[in-house]
Design a protein around this motif. Structure first.
Motif, PDB file in Angstrom:
ATOM      1  N   ASP A   1      -3.014   6.408   2.160  1.00  0.00           N
ATOM      2  CA  ASP A   1      -3.145   4.954   2.215  1.00  0.00           C
ATOM      3  C   ASP A   1      -4.601   4.502   2.087  1.00  0.00           C
ATOM      4  OD1 ASP A   1      -0.415   4.737   2.481  1.00  0.00           O
ATOM      5  OD2 ASP A   1      -0.444   4.053   4.561  1.00  0.00           O
TER       6      ASP A   1
ATOM      7  N   ARG B   1      -5.990   1.851  -0.623  1.00  0.00           N
ATOM      8  CA  ARG B   1      -6.675   0.605  -0.255  1.00  0.00           C
ATOM      9  C   ARG B   1      -8.017   0.481  -0.985  1.00  0.00           C
ATOM     10  NH1 ARG B   1      -4.030   1.576   4.621  1.00  0.00           N
ATOM     11  NH2 ARG B   1      -5.737   2.787   5.497  1.00  0.00           N
TER      12      ARG B   1
ATOM     13  N   GLN C   1      -4.384 -10.210  -3.298  1.00  0.00           N
ATOM     14  CA  GLN C   1      -3.600  -9.836  -2.131  1.00  0.00           C
ATOM     15  C   GLN C   1      -3.054 -11.090  -1.475  1.00  0.00           C
ATOM     16  OE1 GLN C   1      -6.332  -7.651   0.312  1.00  0.00           O
ATOM     17  NE2 GLN C   1      -7.177  -9.461   1.269  1.00  0.00           N
TER      18      GLN C   1
ATOM     19  N   TYR D   1       0.397  -6.949  -2.797  1.00  0.00           N
ATOM     20  CA  TYR D   1      -0.546  -7.089  -3.890  1.00  0.00           C
ATOM     21  C   TYR D   1       0.205  -7.481  -5.136  1.00  0.00           C
ATOM     22  CZ  TYR D   1      -3.519  -4.726  -0.566  1.00  0.00           C
ATOM     23  OH  TYR D   1      -4.223  -4.405   0.573  1.00  0.00           O
TER      24      TYR D   1
ATOM     25  N   GLY E   1      -8.946  -2.424  -3.551  1.00  0.00           N
ATOM     26  CA  GLY E   1     -10.178  -3.197  -3.386  1.00  0.00           C
ATOM     27  C   GLY E   1     -10.956  -3.307  -4.687  1.00  0.00           C
TER      28      GLY E   1
ATOM     29  N   THR F   1       0.828  -1.200   0.000  1.00  0.00           N
ATOM     30  CA  THR F   1       0.000   0.000   0.000  1.00  0.00           C
ATOM     31  C   THR F   1       0.866   1.255   0.000  1.00  0.00           C
ATOM     32  OG1 THR F   1      -1.733  -1.191   1.209  1.00  0.00           O
ATOM     33  CG2 THR F   1      -1.850   1.211   1.237  1.00  0.00           C
TER      34      THR F   1
ATOM     35  N   ARG G   1       1.043  -7.624   4.144  1.00  0.00           N
ATOM     36  CA  ARG G   1       0.226  -7.778   2.945  1.00  0.00           C
ATOM     37  C   ARG G   1       0.901  -7.131   1.732  1.00  0.00           C
ATOM     38  NH1 ARG G   1      -5.384  -6.356   4.291  1.00  0.00           N
ATOM     39  NH2 ARG G   1      -5.247  -8.425   5.162  1.00  0.00           N
TER      40      ARG G   1
ATOM     41  N   ARG H   1      -2.255  -8.770   7.539  1.00  0.00           N
ATOM     42  CA  ARG H   1      -2.410  -7.316   7.577  1.00  0.00           C
ATOM     43  C   ARG H   1      -1.069  -6.574   7.562  1.00  0.00           C
ATOM     44  NH1 ARG H   1      -6.792  -4.044   9.561  1.00  0.00           N
ATOM     45  NH2 ARG H   1      -5.999  -2.009  10.169  1.00  0.00           N
TER      46      ARG H   1
END
Length: 114
Positions: A83, A87, A101, A110, A91, A72, A108, A105
């Protein structure tokens, strides 16, 4: 062998944009890839939020094409966004089936969907 070029074509098709243009140039030898962000019919994304969103998503996709994965914070720095906005964009890309992903948490990352 990488899958960058096929991924770019796939994403551009999903977004309804004109296909990328690949040119072979000489003296010096190089390959030029042009990534148009216009609809296939020649329309550009609308002004305001929708157009910016499409451009931001495209930049994120290009980043993931050049890099194995992104966090992120990587995208926030790249795009100059907070951020929370990044996000939200991630999404949307996940919901569109373009990005996946991995990790919990804290760790993480992507990646482009294979």
């Amino acid at each position: 062998m990488g899958g960058g070029i096929p991924n770019i074509y796939s994403v551009w098709k999903k977004l309804g944009w004109a296909p990328p243009v690949i040119e072979e140039l000489f003296n010096p030898d190089r390959i030029k890839v042009s990534l148009p962000t216009q609809r296939s019919g020649g329309r550009t994304p609308g002004r305001g939020g929708a157009g910016k969103t499409a451009v931001h998503k495209a930049a994120m996709i290009v980043y993931l094409t050049d890099n194995v994965s992104g966090r992120t914070s990587d995208f926030a720095q790249l795009l100059g966004l907070k951020d929370a906005r990044v996000r939200a964009l991630l999404g949307e890309l996940i919901a569109e089936g373009i990005v996946v992903q991995e990790g919990g948490r804290r760790y993480r990352v992507y990646k482009l969907k294979a």
